[in-house]
Design an enzyme around this catalytic site. Structure first.
Site, PDB file in Angstrom:
ATOM      1  N   GLU A 171       0.638  -1.271   0.010  1.00  0.00           N
ATOM      2  CA  GLU A 171      -0.059   0.328   0.001  1.00  0.00           C
ATOM      3  C   GLU A 171       0.993   1.355  -0.099  1.00  0.00           C
ATOM      4  O   GLU A 171       0.726   2.288   0.750  1.00  0.00           O
ATOM      5  CB  GLU A 171      -1.007   0.139   1.190  1.00  0.00           C
ATOM      6  CG  GLU A 171      -1.975  -1.139   1.299  1.00  0.00           C
ATOM      7  CD  GLU A 171      -2.694  -1.594   2.302  1.00  0.00           C
ATOM      8  OE1 GLU A 171      -2.636  -0.385   3.364  1.00  0.00           O
ATOM      9  OE2 GLU A 171      -3.378  -2.278   2.481  1.00  0.00           O
ATOM     10  N   ASN A 222       2.009  -5.476  -3.252  1.00  0.00           N
ATOM     11  CA  ASN A 222       0.568  -5.577  -2.638  1.00  0.00           C
ATOM     12  C   ASN A 222      -0.254  -4.418  -2.357  1.00  0.00           C
ATOM     13  O   ASN A 222       0.139  -3.405  -1.672  1.00  0.00           O
ATOM     14  CB  ASN A 222       0.400  -6.640  -1.341  1.00  0.00           C
ATOM     15  CG  ASN A 222      -0.795  -6.996  -1.032  1.00  0.00           C
ATOM     16  OD1 ASN A 222      -1.563  -7.730  -1.881  1.00  0.00           O
ATOM     17  ND2 ASN A 222      -1.385  -7.116   0.185  1.00  0.00           N
ATOM     18  N   HIS A 256     -10.388  -6.435  -1.366  1.00  0.00           N
ATOM     19  CA  HIS A 256     -11.183  -6.205  -0.271  1.00  0.00           C
ATOM     20  C   HIS A 256     -12.607  -5.515  -1.129  1.00  0.00           C
ATOM     21  O   HIS A 256     -12.410  -4.327  -1.244  1.00  0.00           O
ATOM     22  CB  HIS A 256     -10.720  -5.066   0.695  1.00  0.00           C
ATOM     23  CG  HIS A 256      -9.799  -6.016   1.381  1.00  0.00           C
ATOM     24  ND1 HIS A 256     -10.170  -7.000   2.274  1.00  0.00           N
ATOM     25  CD2 HIS A 256      -8.625  -5.661   1.580  1.00  0.00           C
ATOM     26  CE1 HIS A 256      -9.110  -7.282   2.769  1.00  0.00           C
ATOM     27  NE2 HIS A 256      -8.014  -6.565   2.495  1.00  0.00           N
ATOM     28  N   GLU A 285      -6.383 -10.852  -0.511  1.00  0.00           N
ATOM     29  CA  GLU A 285      -7.099 -10.546   0.551  1.00  0.00           C
ATOM     30  C   GLU A 285      -8.786 -10.715   0.330  1.00  0.00           C
ATOM     31  O   GLU A 285      -9.183  -9.405   0.713  1.00  0.00           O
ATOM     32  CB  GLU A 285      -6.759  -9.138   1.087  1.00  0.00           C
ATOM     33  CG  GLU A 285      -5.088  -9.218   1.481  1.00  0.00           C
ATOM     34  CD  GLU A 285      -4.416  -7.810   2.060  1.00  0.00           C
ATOM     35  OE1 GLU A 285      -5.414  -7.202   2.876  1.00  0.00           O
ATOM     36  OE2 GLU A 285      -3.531  -7.631   2.176  1.00  0.00           O
ATOM     37  N   ASP A 287     -12.286 -10.705   0.069  1.00  0.00           N
ATOM     38  CA  ASP A 287     -13.724 -10.681   0.784  1.00  0.00           C
ATOM     39  C   ASP A 287     -14.791  -9.704   0.179  1.00  0.00           C
ATOM     40  O   ASP A 287     -14.146  -8.841  -0.648  1.00  0.00           O
ATOM     41  CB  ASP A 287     -13.316 -10.532   2.224  1.00  0.00           C
ATOM     42  CG  ASP A 287     -12.742  -9.213   2.748  1.00  0.00           C
ATOM     43  OD1 ASP A 287     -12.528  -8.214   1.856  1.00  0.00           O
ATOM     44  OD2 ASP A 287     -12.419  -9.235   3.782  1.00  0.00           O
TER      45      ASP A 287
HETATM   46  O1  G3I Z   1      -2.749  -6.925  19.069  1.00  0.00           O
HETATM   47  C1  G3I Z   1      -3.437  -6.107  19.721  1.00  0.00           C
HETATM   48  C2  G3I Z   1      -3.975  -6.771  21.077  1.00  0.00           C
HETATM   49  O2  G3I Z   1      -2.670  -6.705  21.818  1.00  0.00           O
HETATM   50  C3  G3I Z   1      -4.939  -5.700  21.450  1.00  0.00           C
HETATM   51  O3  G3I Z   1      -5.714  -6.182  22.929  1.00  0.00           O
HETATM   52  C4  G3I Z   1      -6.327  -5.548  20.618  1.00  0.00           C
HETATM   53  C5  G3I Z   1      -7.330  -4.848  21.165  1.00  0.00           C
HETATM   54  O4  G3I Z   1      -8.007  -4.041  20.083  1.00  0.00           O
HETATM   55  O5  G3I Z   1      -5.786  -4.817  19.582  1.00  0.00           O
HETATM   56  C6  G3I Z   1      -4.848  -5.917  18.792  1.00  0.00           C
HETATM   57  O6  G3I Z   1      -4.462  -5.268  17.557  1.00  0.00           O
HETATM   58  C7  G3I Z   1      -5.191  -5.474  16.512  1.00  0.00           C
HETATM   59  C8  G3I Z   1      -4.591  -6.224  15.421  1.00  0.00           C
HETATM   60  O7  G3I Z   1      -5.403  -6.230  14.445  1.00  0.00           O
HETATM   61  C9  G3I Z   1      -4.684  -7.560  15.957  1.00  0.00           C
HETATM   62  O8  G3I Z   1      -5.539  -8.048  16.147  1.00  0.00           O
HETATM   63  C10 G3I Z   1      -5.532  -4.016  16.207  1.00  0.00           C
HETATM   64  O9  G3I Z   1      -6.317  -3.226  17.111  1.00  0.00           O
HETATM   65  C11 G3I Z   1      -6.252  -4.043  14.810  1.00  0.00           C
HETATM   66  O10 G3I Z   1      -6.338  -2.785  14.283  1.00  0.00           O
HETATM   67  C12 G3I Z   1      -5.628  -5.005  13.838  1.00  0.00           C
HETATM   68  O11 G3I Z   1      -6.284  -4.742  12.625  1.00  0.00           O
HETATM   69  C13 G3I Z   1      -5.754  -5.495  11.690  1.00  0.00           C
HETATM   70  C14 G3I Z   1      -5.568  -4.473  10.328  1.00  0.00           C
HETATM   71  O12 G3I Z   1      -5.135  -5.085   9.370  1.00  0.00           O
HETATM   72  C15 G3I Z   1      -4.653  -3.220  10.805  1.00  0.00           C
HETATM   73  O13 G3I Z   1      -4.669  -2.436   9.767  1.00  0.00           O
HETATM   74  C16 G3I Z   1      -6.606  -6.480  11.006  1.00  0.00           C
HETATM   75  O14 G3I Z   1      -6.810  -7.653  11.962  1.00  0.00           O
HETATM   76  C17 G3I Z   1      -6.184  -7.204   9.696  1.00  0.00           C
HETATM   77  O15 G3I Z   1      -7.138  -7.853   9.069  1.00  0.00           O
HETATM   78  C18 G3I Z   1      -5.690  -5.831   8.791  1.00  0.00           C
HETATM   79  O16 G3I Z   1      -5.212  -6.552   7.708  1.00  0.00           O
HETATM   80  C19 G3I Z   1      -5.007  -5.404   6.591  1.00  0.00           C
HETATM   81  C20 G3I Z   1      -3.976  -5.878   5.685  1.00  0.00           C
HETATM   82  O17 G3I Z   1      -2.669  -6.333   6.548  1.00  0.00           O
HETATM   83  C21 G3I Z   1      -3.428  -5.356   4.692  1.00  0.00           C
HETATM   84  N1  G3I Z   1      -4.455  -4.865   3.677  1.00  0.00           N
HETATM   85  C22 G3I Z   1      -5.776  -4.405   4.310  1.00  0.00           C
HETATM   86  C23 G3I Z   1      -6.114  -5.331   5.719  1.00  0.00           C
HETATM   87  C24 G3I Z   1      -7.310  -4.879   6.023  1.00  0.00           C
HETATM   88  O18 G3I Z   1      -7.274  -3.726   6.840  1.00  0.00           O
END
Ligand code: G3I
Length: 385
Positions: A171, A222, A256, A285, A287
C-alpha cells in the site's frame, strides 16, 4: 461435464469419507446440496488452477484448524508476520524479535502440506514508532534504511525455504491525487529519489534487501483498489519499473470488494494488464462485503437476496480467476504472467476484519462459510461450475 463429475465425486466422497470432506449441517442461505450433504474441498476443486489460501491468526489454528486443513492449501498470517508483532522492540538481537505467533502458523501449514505467503515487510501500519525515532528526535534516512535492511534480512533468513513469497511493500500508492502515499512514515524518512529512477528509494531498497536476503522467495507488491482507474495506472507503472530492475515477481490485488463492485470483467482487465508485464498476479485478501462502500447502515442478518447477490458475484469472479489462471505451461515458473493464487482474508464469517471496519461493531458476512463454518450460497457458486 464439470457438473456431472462434481455429482459423481460427491457420491464417491460420501462413500469413502474422504478426509478433506466435511459434513454440512444446514445453512439457510445455501442453495447447493441438502443439509448433511458432504462439503467438497475448495483447495481440491481448484488444485489444477491455483492454491486457495486463507488469512489466519495463531488462535485460528485451534478454532478453525481441521476446517482450514479441509478447505485451503495455503495460509497467510493476518497479523502475526507484521513488524509490530514480529519485531516489537528496537535492536537486532534475539530478544528484539518475537516469532512465536508466526512460527505457530508456519509449523501448522508445513505439517499439513500447505504453502505460506509472507505478509508484510514494509507497510505504513503496524510498524512500531521506534523504527522512525533516533536517539534525539527523528531517525535519519540512513538509520531508517539500515533498520529496514536488518529487519528484512532477519525475517527472510528465519523463514527461508518455508515462506514461498513475500508482500515486500504494501500500500505505497496514494488513493487520491499524486502517486505516492506521502503521509507514510517510510515515505517521510526515505521517500526521496536519489538515483532518479522515479520510485521512492525506500521501495526500491526494500525489494533489493529482500532479493538479497532470500533469492528463492517470490517478491510481490501488494495493494487495494488497483483493479481500476488511476490507481491501476500507478500500480502498473510501479510494477513495470521494478520488473525492469529485476526486483519483482508478482503483484497482489488485495480484493477487499463488495457484492456491488467491481464487476468481474474489470478484475479480468486488471489481471491481464499486470500479467502483460510478465509478472504473476494473485488475489491476496479476498472478501466481498454485503455493504456498499460509504453505507453506514447495519443489518442484523444476511438477507437471502444479499446472499444470492454475493453468490453471483463470487461465481463470476471465480470464472474469471479460472480463465486467467496459470495452468500447464503457463505456470509462473515458466515466466508467463498469469493468476497464480487466490487468498481469502479469513475463511468463515465468524472472524472477519470487516466486523470492525469501516463501522466498528457492525456485523458483515463477506466470506464463503457462515459463522458456524457451514457453506453459504457463495461457496457453492465457487465450487460448482
Ligand atoms: O494486538 C492487539 C492486542 O494486543 C489488543 O489487545 C487488541 C485490542 O484492540 O488489538 C490488537 O491489535 C489489533 C490487530 O489487528 C491484531 O488483532 C488492532 O487493534 C487492529 O487494528 C488490527 O487490525 C488489523 C488491520 O490489518 C490493521 O491495519 C486486521 O486484523 C487485519 O485484518 C488488517 O489487515 C489488512 C492487511 O494487513 C493489509 N490490507 C488491508 C487489510 C485490512 O485492513
Amino acid at each position: 461435464m464439470r457438473a456431472v463429475s462434481f455429482a459423481v465425486s460427491i457420491i464417491f466422497m460420501f462413500l469413502i469419507e474422504a478426509p478433506w470432506c466435511l459434513h454440512s449441517q444446514s445453512d439457510n442461505t445455501a442453495s447447493g446440496p441438502s443439509p448433511e450433504a458432504v462439503v467438497p474441498s475448495l483447495a481440491a476443486a481448484y488444485e489444477h488452477y491455483f492454491p486457495i489460501g486463507a488469512a489466519v491468526e495463531p488462535q485460528s489454528l485451534n478454532t478453525q484448524g481441521d476446517f482450514l486443513v479441509a478447505q485451503v492449501s495455503s495460509l497467510v498470517a493476518e497479523n502475526a508476520m507484521k513488524w509490530d508483532h514480529i519485531h516489537p522492540r528496537r535492536g537486532n538481537d534475539v530478544s528484539s524479535y518475537n516469532f512465536s505467533g508466526a512460527d505457530a502458523i508456519v509449523d501448522f501449514a508445513r505439517q499439513n502440506g500447505m504453502l505460506i505467503r509472507g505478509h508484510t515487510l514494509v507497510w505504513h501500519n503496524q510498524v512500531p514508532f521506534w523504527v522512525f525515532r533516533g536517539d534525539s528526535g527523528t531517525a535519519t534516512r540512513a538509520e531508517v534504511l539500515e533498520r529496514m535492511r536488518e529487519h528484512i534480512s532477519t525475517v527472510l533468513t528465519h523463514f527461508r525455504g518455508k515462506v514461498y513469497c513475500w508482500d515486500v511493500v504494501n500500500e505505497a500508492l496514494s488513493d487520491g491525487g499524486g502517486t505516492w502515499r506521502v503521509e507514510s512514515p517510510w515515505f517521510k524518512a526515505a521517500g526521496d529519489d536519489e538515483n532518479g529512477d522515479g520510485i521512492p528509494d525506500y521501495i526500491v531498497k526494500a525489494f533489493e534487501y529482500a532479493r538479497s536476503a532470500d533469492p528463492t522467495a517470490r517478491l510481490f507488491y501488494n495493494d487495494y483498489g488497483i483493479e481500476a482507474g488511476e490507481k491501476l495506472e500507478k500500480a502498473y507503472s510501479l510494477v513495470k519499473a521494478l520488473k525492469e530492475k529485476g526486483l519483482i515477481d508478482g503483484v497482489g490485488i488485495q480484493g477487499h470488494w463488495s457484492i456491488y463492485s467491481p464487476d468481474a470483467e474489470t478484475v479480468r482487465n486488471a489481471i491481464k494488464r499486470f500479467a502483460s508485464l510478465g509478472v504473476e498476479v494473485q488475489i491476496t485478501e479476498l472478501d466481498l462485503s454485503v455493504y456498499r462502500w460509504g453505507d453506514s447502515s447495519s443489518l442484523t442478518a444476511l438477507q437471502p437476496n444479499l446472499a444470492s447477490q454475493q453468490a453471483a458475484r463470487y461465481g463470476a469472479l471465480f470464472k474469471v480467476f479460472r480463465d486467467e489462471a496459470a495452468v500447464g505451461g503457463d505456470a509462473p515458473s515458466s515466466g508467463h504472467g498469469k493468476l497464480s493464487g487466490v487468498t481469502f482474508w479469513g475463511i468463515a464469517d465468524d472472524h472477519t476484519w470487516l466486523d470492525s471496519f469501516p463501522v466498528t461493531g457492525r456485523k458483515d458476512w463477506p466470506l464463503l462459510f457462515d459463522v458456524d463454518h457451514h457453506p453459504k450460497s457463495a461457496f457453492w457458486a465457487v465450487v460448482h461450475w
